[in-house]
Scaffold this active site. Structure first.
Site, PDB file in Angstrom:
ATOM      1  N   GLY A 109     -13.054   5.336   9.781  1.00  0.00           N
ATOM      2  CA  GLY A 109     -12.026   5.323  10.193  1.00  0.00           C
ATOM      3  C   GLY A 109     -11.481   6.865  10.105  1.00  0.00           C
ATOM      4  N   ASN A 110     -10.248   7.357   9.761  1.00  0.00           N
ATOM      5  CA  ASN A 110      -9.603   8.535   9.528  1.00  0.00           C
ATOM      6  C   ASN A 110     -10.507   9.043   8.416  1.00  0.00           C
ATOM      7  OD1 ASN A 110      -8.240  10.210  11.328  1.00  0.00           O
ATOM      8  ND2 ASN A 110      -6.389   8.693  10.922  1.00  0.00           N
ATOM      9  N   GLU A 143      -8.429  -4.992   4.866  1.00  0.00           N
ATOM     10  CA  GLU A 143      -8.334  -4.661   3.691  1.00  0.00           C
ATOM     11  C   GLU A 143      -7.141  -5.541   2.942  1.00  0.00           C
ATOM     12  OE1 GLU A 143      -8.799  -0.597   4.869  1.00  0.00           O
ATOM     13  OE2 GLU A 143      -9.323  -0.306   2.838  1.00  0.00           O
ATOM     14  N   ASP A 146      -8.533  13.037  16.170  1.00  0.00           N
ATOM     15  CA  ASP A 146      -8.277  11.668  16.733  1.00  0.00           C
ATOM     16  C   ASP A 146      -9.734  11.491  17.755  1.00  0.00           C
ATOM     17  OD1 ASP A 146      -7.895   9.291  18.635  1.00  0.00           O
ATOM     18  OD2 ASP A 146      -6.028   9.338  17.370  1.00  0.00           O
ATOM     19  N   HIS A 160     -12.846   2.934  -0.372  1.00  0.00           N
ATOM     20  CA  HIS A 160     -12.896   1.887   0.668  1.00  0.00           C
ATOM     21  C   HIS A 160     -13.724   0.775   0.018  1.00  0.00           C
ATOM     22  CE1 HIS A 160     -13.035   5.305   3.775  1.00  0.00           C
ATOM     23  NE2 HIS A 160     -11.608   5.044   3.651  1.00  0.00           N
ATOM     24  N   ASN A 166       0.885  -1.076   0.091  1.00  0.00           N
ATOM     25  CA  ASN A 166       0.032  -0.056  -0.097  1.00  0.00           C
ATOM     26  C   ASN A 166       1.019   1.217   0.157  1.00  0.00           C
ATOM     27  OD1 ASN A 166      -1.721   2.094   0.414  1.00  0.00           O
ATOM     28  ND2 ASN A 166      -2.803   1.126   2.207  1.00  0.00           N
ATOM     29  N   HIS A 221     -18.091   2.486   7.575  1.00  0.00           N
ATOM     30  CA  HIS A 221     -16.424   2.256   7.690  1.00  0.00           C
ATOM     31  C   HIS A 221     -16.037   3.686   8.042  1.00  0.00           C
ATOM     32  CE1 HIS A 221     -12.618   1.160   5.988  1.00  0.00           C
ATOM     33  NE2 HIS A 221     -12.421   2.467   6.054  1.00  0.00           N
ATOM     34  N   ARG A 235      -2.593  -2.317  -3.238  1.00  0.00           N
ATOM     35  CA  ARG A 235      -3.744  -1.401  -3.110  1.00  0.00           C
ATOM     36  C   ARG A 235      -3.686  -0.179  -4.140  1.00  0.00           C
ATOM     37  NH1 ARG A 235      -5.702   2.196   1.821  1.00  0.00           N
ATOM     38  NH2 ARG A 235      -7.671   2.563   0.923  1.00  0.00           N
ATOM     39  N   ASN A 287     -13.910   0.392  17.416  1.00  0.00           N
ATOM     40  CA  ASN A 287     -13.362   0.594  18.817  1.00  0.00           C
ATOM     41  C   ASN A 287     -14.044   1.833  19.523  1.00  0.00           C
ATOM     42  OD1 ASN A 287     -10.846  -0.904  18.709  1.00  0.00           O
ATOM     43  ND2 ASN A 287     -10.339   0.630  17.142  1.00  0.00           N
ATOM     44  N   LYS A 293       3.182   0.848   3.327  1.00  0.00           N
ATOM     45  CA  LYS A 293       2.883   0.016   4.184  1.00  0.00           C
ATOM     46  C   LYS A 293       2.884  -1.590   3.541  1.00  0.00           C
ATOM     47  CE  LYS A 293      -0.730   2.470   6.325  1.00  0.00           C
ATOM     48  NZ  LYS A 293      -2.276   2.516   6.441  1.00  0.00           N
ATOM     49  N   ARG A 343     -11.473  15.814   6.980  1.00  0.00           N
ATOM     50  CA  ARG A 343     -12.431  16.127   5.637  1.00  0.00           C
ATOM     51  C   ARG A 343     -13.665  16.682   6.117  1.00  0.00           C
ATOM     52  NH1 ARG A 343     -10.860  10.760   3.100  1.00  0.00           N
ATOM     53  NH2 ARG A 343      -8.586  10.958   2.577  1.00  0.00           N
TER      54      ARG A 343
HETATM   55  P1  ADP Z   1      -7.400   5.021   8.793  1.00  0.00           P
HETATM   56  O1  ADP Z   1      -7.020   3.708   8.434  1.00  0.00           O
HETATM   57  O2  ADP Z   1      -8.465   5.761   7.856  1.00  0.00           O
HETATM   58  O3  ADP Z   1      -6.259   6.189   8.953  1.00  0.00           O
HETATM   59  P2  ADP Z   1      -8.195   3.929  11.177  1.00  0.00           P
HETATM   60  O4  ADP Z   1      -9.334   3.033  10.565  1.00  0.00           O
HETATM   61  O5  ADP Z   1      -7.064   3.639  11.663  1.00  0.00           O
HETATM   62  O6  ADP Z   1      -8.310   5.067   9.960  1.00  0.00           O
HETATM   63  O7  ADP Z   1      -9.171   5.003  12.273  1.00  0.00           O
HETATM   64  C1  ADP Z   1      -8.532   5.923  13.049  1.00  0.00           C
HETATM   65  C2  ADP Z   1      -9.490   6.590  14.105  1.00  0.00           C
HETATM   66  O8  ADP Z   1      -9.963   5.332  15.048  1.00  0.00           O
HETATM   67  C3  ADP Z   1      -9.042   7.495  15.130  1.00  0.00           C
HETATM   68  O9  ADP Z   1      -9.982   8.556  15.108  1.00  0.00           O
HETATM   69  C4  ADP Z   1      -9.177   6.989  16.272  1.00  0.00           C
HETATM   70  O10 ADP Z   1      -9.191   7.667  17.477  1.00  0.00           O
HETATM   71  C5  ADP Z   1      -9.840   5.876  16.095  1.00  0.00           C
HETATM   72  N1  ADP Z   1      -9.398   4.689  17.225  1.00  0.00           N
HETATM   73  C6  ADP Z   1      -8.650   3.834  16.913  1.00  0.00           C
HETATM   74  N2  ADP Z   1      -8.449   2.899  17.986  1.00  0.00           N
HETATM   75  C7  ADP Z   1      -9.240   3.329  18.724  1.00  0.00           C
HETATM   76  C8  ADP Z   1      -9.710   3.027  20.350  1.00  0.00           C
HETATM   77  N3  ADP Z   1      -9.002   2.073  20.823  1.00  0.00           N
HETATM   78  N4  ADP Z   1     -10.627   3.828  20.870  1.00  0.00           N
HETATM   79  C9  ADP Z   1     -11.320   4.592  20.102  1.00  0.00           C
HETATM   80  N5  ADP Z   1     -11.070   5.051  18.927  1.00  0.00           N
HETATM   81  C10 ADP Z   1      -9.954   4.462  18.231  1.00  0.00           C
END
Ligand code: ADP
Length: 403
Positions: A215-216, A389, A288, A185, A7, A213, A96, A340, A14, A246
């Site tokens: 994540g960030n 993924e 975060d 995604h 990736n 989905h 990827r 999470n 990665k 974003r």
């Molecule tokens: P990407 O792959 O798009 O960079 P991720 O799927 O890793 O992103 O998601 C990052 C987000 O997940 C962050 O906002 C982070 O705070 C949240 N996150 C990751 N681990 C935890 C956790 N243990 N508790 C709460 N939030 C979490």
């Protein structure tokens, strides 16, 4: 088969080496600051019955991606922390890739012609596609005999009907420049939607599921009978939900307004919408969610409002996609926040009583593992399904190579 998953970003790479028979990760790692001073490499060889996991981190300059791939191969074959004897043990590479435009609706064996076609999509993803291609070229240079497969983030969404992917702008922009919604995604949405059907013992071909989905980067998709019918990201990953940095959906007229007031160019404005908006911009705090939740629990009003605005938008997309599919059989959370963050799941779940479902507080205290978190009598199950993924790319790679 041992499949190396790559990736490649503009300054990072990665990787994971996956045994496709056991589906185990043999090793994984990350090269950072490629082409920038202060390069860092971290590599972890997984635990085996014979030995414990081994992790190394080292500062090493990587002037380009070829050097990074060279270092990855050195790590994988190292006597002490390597996991394979030599380069010949790598049977395939799965890349990827971000944008396959309308050309790629599935994973594809990488050939010269395919590389050219990916290049033609560069306009659509100027930040990502050139970096992905650099990864492909570097691997080809160092492993010319190893077959390579490209797995596109956009491919799964190519089944969207025209009514879902066209913007309400003059049709000629679609005809001339292919301006339309593509979605991203896709590998995750595909993997997670299939896995949800398996967990619930449903037939994937007769199943309506909404995948969140989160994540960030974050997107929601509607998957009906095994096909994506809509997704929240658009021409670029900027559309849709609020994300870490974003903005997601907004009134396009805002761009001109702020540009005029703040004396900014369109490209500066887009940087703000991509990098300084969303959860970071609104909360004035952090992108975060761990920081956001801590602050909200500490009484920070803006953090609380951001959390509520974020969850509200996810819930609105769930409503829209329930309508798009004329019903829904399951709702799934995945990625960093989805897997999470129990607060976001609870807040979103609180909007779903009209569907006869909701999140059961006592089942929601789960992190990073498969679970059903809706209450027992719920009409529609709500699940957590961790995304994977890399494994999905490894499976696609094996499938394309017909092994
Ligand atoms: P990407 O792959 O798009 O960079 P991720 O799927 O890793 O992103 O998601 C990052 C987000 O997940 C962050 O906002 C982070 O705070 C949240 N996150 C990751 N681990 C935890 C956790 N243990 N508790 C709460 N939030 C979490």
């Amino acid at each position: 088969m041992k499949v190396l998953i790559i990736n490649c970003g503009s300054s990072s790479l990665k990787y994971q080496l996956i045994d496709s028979e056991t589906e185990k990760v043999l090793a994984k790692g990350l090269c950072e600051r490629i082409g920038i001073e202060g390069g860092m490499l971290s590599h972890t060889a997984s635990e085996t019955p014979e030995r414990e996991a081994r992790k190394i981190e080292k500062a090493v300059e990587m002037p380009d991606h070829v050097k990074a791939v060279e270092l990855v191969i050195e790590c994988l074959t190292d006597k002490e922390y390597g996991v394979i004897g030599s380069l010949e043990d790598i049977d395939a590479v799965g890349h990827r890739l971000v944008h396959g435009g309308e050309r790629f609706s599935e994973a594809t064996l990488i050939t010269d012609e395919v590389i050219k076609a990916i290049e033609e999509c560069n306009d659509l993803a100027p930040l990502h596609n050139p970096a992905n291609l650099t990864g492909i070229r570097s691997c080809r240079q160092l492993m010319p005999e190893v077959p390579m497969v490209g797995v596109f983030d956009t491919a799964f969404h190519q089944t969207m009907p025209k009514k879902a992917y066209l913007y309400g702008i003059p049709y000629e922009y679609y005809e001339k420049y292919k301006i339309r919604r593509y979605g991203f995604h896709g590998t995750s949405h595909s993997y997670v939607s299939k896995r949800a059907a398996e967990i619930l013992h449903k037939n994937y071909q007769d199943f309506k599921v909404i995948v969140c989905h989160l994540g960030n980067g974050a997107s929601v998709s509607a998957v009906k009978n095994g096909q994506c019918v809509d997704t929240s990201m658009g021409l670029t990953p900027l559309e849709g939900l609020f994300m870490g940095t974003r903005s997601g959906d907004l009134d396009p007229a805002i761009l001109e307004f702020i540009c005029n007031k703040e004396n900014l160019s369109i490209s500066e404005m887009l940087t703000i919408l991509n990098k300084k908006s969303g959860v970071l911009g609104l909360s004035k705090l952090s992108s975060d969610f761990r920081d956001l939740i801590a602050a909200a629990n500490d009484g920070n009003e803006l953090a609380r409002t951001t959390l509520e605005a974020y969850s509200y938008r996810v819930a609105k997309y769930i409503g829209a996609y329930t309508a798009a599919m004329n019903g829904v059989d399951a709702i799934v959370f995945t990625a960093g926040i989805g897997e999470n963050n129990s607060d976001v799941r609870q807040l979103v779940g609180d909007y779903l009583s009209y569907l006869g479902t909701g999140v059961d507080r006592s089942k929601n205290d789960v992190r990073g593992k498969e679970a059903v978190i809706s209450y027992d009598e719920a009409r529609i199950p709500i699940l957590i399904v961790p995304t994977n993924e890399e494994l999905a790319i490894a499976r696609e790679t094996v499938k394309v190579l017909g092994r």
